[in-house]
Design a protein around this motif. Structure first.
Motif, PDB file in Angstrom:
ATOM      1  N   ARG A  55      11.499 -13.953  13.992  1.00  0.00           N
ATOM      2  CA  ARG A  55      12.019 -13.059  12.664  1.00  0.00           C
ATOM      3  C   ARG A  55      11.029 -11.879  12.756  1.00  0.00           C
ATOM      4  O   ARG A  55       9.991 -11.861  12.870  1.00  0.00           O
ATOM      5  N   MET A  56      11.794 -10.779  12.442  1.00  0.00           N
ATOM      6  CA  MET A  56      11.212  -9.607  12.345  1.00  0.00           C
ATOM      7  C   MET A  56      10.714  -9.359  10.770  1.00  0.00           C
ATOM      8  O   MET A  56      11.284  -9.356  10.101  1.00  0.00           O
ATOM      9  N   PRO A  57       9.227  -9.070  10.621  1.00  0.00           N
ATOM     10  CA  PRO A  57       8.732  -9.091   9.127  1.00  0.00           C
ATOM     11  C   PRO A  57       9.364  -7.677   8.643  1.00  0.00           C
ATOM     12  O   PRO A  57       9.568  -6.739   9.571  1.00  0.00           O
ATOM     13  N   GLN A  58       9.751  -7.659   7.280  1.00  0.00           N
ATOM     14  CA  GLN A  58      10.300  -6.767   6.725  1.00  0.00           C
ATOM     15  C   GLN A  58       9.586  -5.187   6.887  1.00  0.00           C
ATOM     16  O   GLN A  58      10.042  -4.395   6.844  1.00  0.00           O
ATOM     17  N   LEU A  59       8.313  -5.500   6.551  1.00  0.00           N
ATOM     18  CA  LEU A  59       7.161  -4.454   6.460  1.00  0.00           C
ATOM     19  C   LEU A  59       6.471  -4.349   7.923  1.00  0.00           C
ATOM     20  O   LEU A  59       6.176  -5.215   8.594  1.00  0.00           O
ATOM     21  N   ARG A  60       6.779  -3.199   8.384  1.00  0.00           N
ATOM     22  CA  ARG A  60       6.180  -2.822   9.949  1.00  0.00           C
ATOM     23  C   ARG A  60       5.566  -1.543  10.089  1.00  0.00           C
ATOM     24  O   ARG A  60       5.863  -0.428   9.455  1.00  0.00           O
ATOM     25  N   VAL A  61       4.385  -1.490  10.693  1.00  0.00           N
ATOM     26  CA  VAL A  61       3.759  -0.467  11.159  1.00  0.00           C
ATOM     27  C   VAL A  61       3.569  -0.388  12.626  1.00  0.00           C
ATOM     28  O   VAL A  61       2.957  -1.116  13.241  1.00  0.00           O
TER      29      VAL A  61
ATOM     30  N   PRO B  85      -8.102   1.017  19.306  1.00  0.00           N
ATOM     31  CA  PRO B  85      -8.876   0.423  18.384  1.00  0.00           C
ATOM     32  C   PRO B  85      -8.937   1.266  17.249  1.00  0.00           C
ATOM     33  O   PRO B  85     -10.065   0.919  16.512  1.00  0.00           O
ATOM     34  N   ASP B  86      -8.436   2.365  17.095  1.00  0.00           N
ATOM     35  CA  ASP B  86      -8.755   3.016  15.698  1.00  0.00           C
ATOM     36  C   ASP B  86      -7.957   2.143  14.337  1.00  0.00           C
ATOM     37  O   ASP B  86      -7.100   1.541  14.803  1.00  0.00           O
ATOM     38  N   PRO B  87      -8.634   2.096  13.405  1.00  0.00           N
ATOM     39  CA  PRO B  87      -8.273   1.166  12.363  1.00  0.00           C
ATOM     40  C   PRO B  87      -6.859   1.443  11.567  1.00  0.00           C
ATOM     41  O   PRO B  87      -6.583   1.041  10.618  1.00  0.00           O
ATOM     42  N   GLU B  88      -6.780   2.825  11.742  1.00  0.00           N
ATOM     43  CA  GLU B  88      -5.587   3.357  10.939  1.00  0.00           C
ATOM     44  C   GLU B  88      -4.183   2.634  10.506  1.00  0.00           C
ATOM     45  O   GLU B  88      -4.080   2.375   9.567  1.00  0.00           O
ATOM     46  N   GLY B  89      -3.919   1.883  11.705  1.00  0.00           N
ATOM     47  CA  GLY B  89      -2.704   1.029  11.336  1.00  0.00           C
ATOM     48  C   GLY B  89      -2.946  -0.022  10.436  1.00  0.00           C
ATOM     49  O   GLY B  89      -2.013  -0.441   9.594  1.00  0.00           O
ATOM     50  N   PHE B  90      -3.988  -0.870  10.824  1.00  0.00           N
ATOM     51  CA  PHE B  90      -4.183  -1.822   9.979  1.00  0.00           C
ATOM     52  C   PHE B  90      -4.660  -1.440   8.505  1.00  0.00           C
ATOM     53  O   PHE B  90      -4.107  -2.009   7.424  1.00  0.00           O
ATOM     54  N   LEU B  91      -5.327  -0.454   8.349  1.00  0.00           N
ATOM     55  CA  LEU B  91      -5.481   0.246   6.950  1.00  0.00           C
ATOM     56  C   LEU B  91      -4.102   0.669   6.150  1.00  0.00           C
ATOM     57  O   LEU B  91      -4.129   0.371   4.891  1.00  0.00           O
ATOM     58  N   LYS B  92      -3.251   0.997   6.946  1.00  0.00           N
ATOM     59  CA  LYS B  92      -1.986   1.374   6.775  1.00  0.00           C
ATOM     60  C   LYS B  92      -1.106   0.254   6.187  1.00  0.00           C
ATOM     61  O   LYS B  92      -0.402   0.410   5.046  1.00  0.00           O
TER      62      LYS B  92
END
Length: 223
Positions: free
Chosen positions: A126-132, A142-149
């Motif tokens: 199942r694909m999660p509804q929220l995706r980055v 390794p930049d944290p931008e994706g996880f922070l977003k």
């Protein structure tokens, strides 16, 4: 890896190596590319896990114009998206995604939207509804931008979200974001995640009355 459990409000899930075992495809594509360039395939694969392709190229071929990396990465991305042979779910991933369906969670991947859709579908997940995805950030792991977003989209402070990752780049990104990191699989332990499990069958997930979720590594494991 000093605590047996983690309690958080949001879950941020990497895809490749964490939910989906795509190692066979990654190896085929990147070993072929490495051979064309006269590079050590093992070294290229070590760098490639968890990163956007153009950054892998920039790392192993420093000084090469980035426009060349972008162009070659577009070609490789098309090959990766079309090649789903050997893609399977990581053990425990289907049950885990079922268990978190009604909990705050998001997919945070270095893959493009098309590649993420193809691989999740090939693995039957199942694909999660929220995706980055790669198209939503200006800097890759390794930049944290994706996880922070992802944390911001869930509406929680970074420290209240747990990252699920398998790669050096992903674990570094999660830790840099100030988040506890659950390392999944054989590549994870050497990069010092907060908690490590061999796969998602070895993780117990307990929703708590206050809305938080307790995540515990287990010997036998259950999501």
């Amino acid at each position: 890896m000093t605590t047996p459990s983690i309690t958080v409000r949001g879950l941020l899930l990497d895809m490749d190596g964490t939910l989906v075992n795509s190692d066979a495809v990654v190896a085929r594509i990147w070993r072929g590319w490495a051979a064309e360039k006269g590079l050590d395939p093992d070294e290229v694969l070590r760098v490639a896990h968890g990163r956007q392709g153009h950054l892998t190229m920039a790392t192993v071929l420093p000084g090469r114009p980035m426009e060349v990396n972008y162009a070659e990465n577009r070609a490789l991305l098309a090959k990766e998206t079309a090649d789903t042979d050997g893609i399977v779910p990581v053990p425990g991933a289907p049950a885990f995604l079922a268990a978190v369906r009604d909990l705050p969670h998001a997919l945070v991947t270095s893959a493009s939207p098309g590649l993420a859709t193809a691989r999740m579908a090939a693995a039957g997940l199942r694909m999660p509804q929220l995706r980055v995805t790669s198209e939503d950030v200006s800097a890759s792991k390794p930049d944290p931008e994706g996880f922070l977003k992802g944390a911001a989209e869930l509406g929680f402070p970074a420290a209240e979200c747990a990252v699920f990752e398998d790669s050096a780049a992903g674990i570094a990104a999660g830790l840099a974001a100030g988040m506890p990191v659950i390392g999944v699989g054989p590549r994870a332990p050497e990069h010092r995640p907060t908690l490590h499990v061999p796969d998602l069958e070895h993780l117990r997930l307990e929703p708590l009355a206050d809305g938080r979720v307790r995540l515990t590594a287990t010997a036998a494991g259950a999501a």
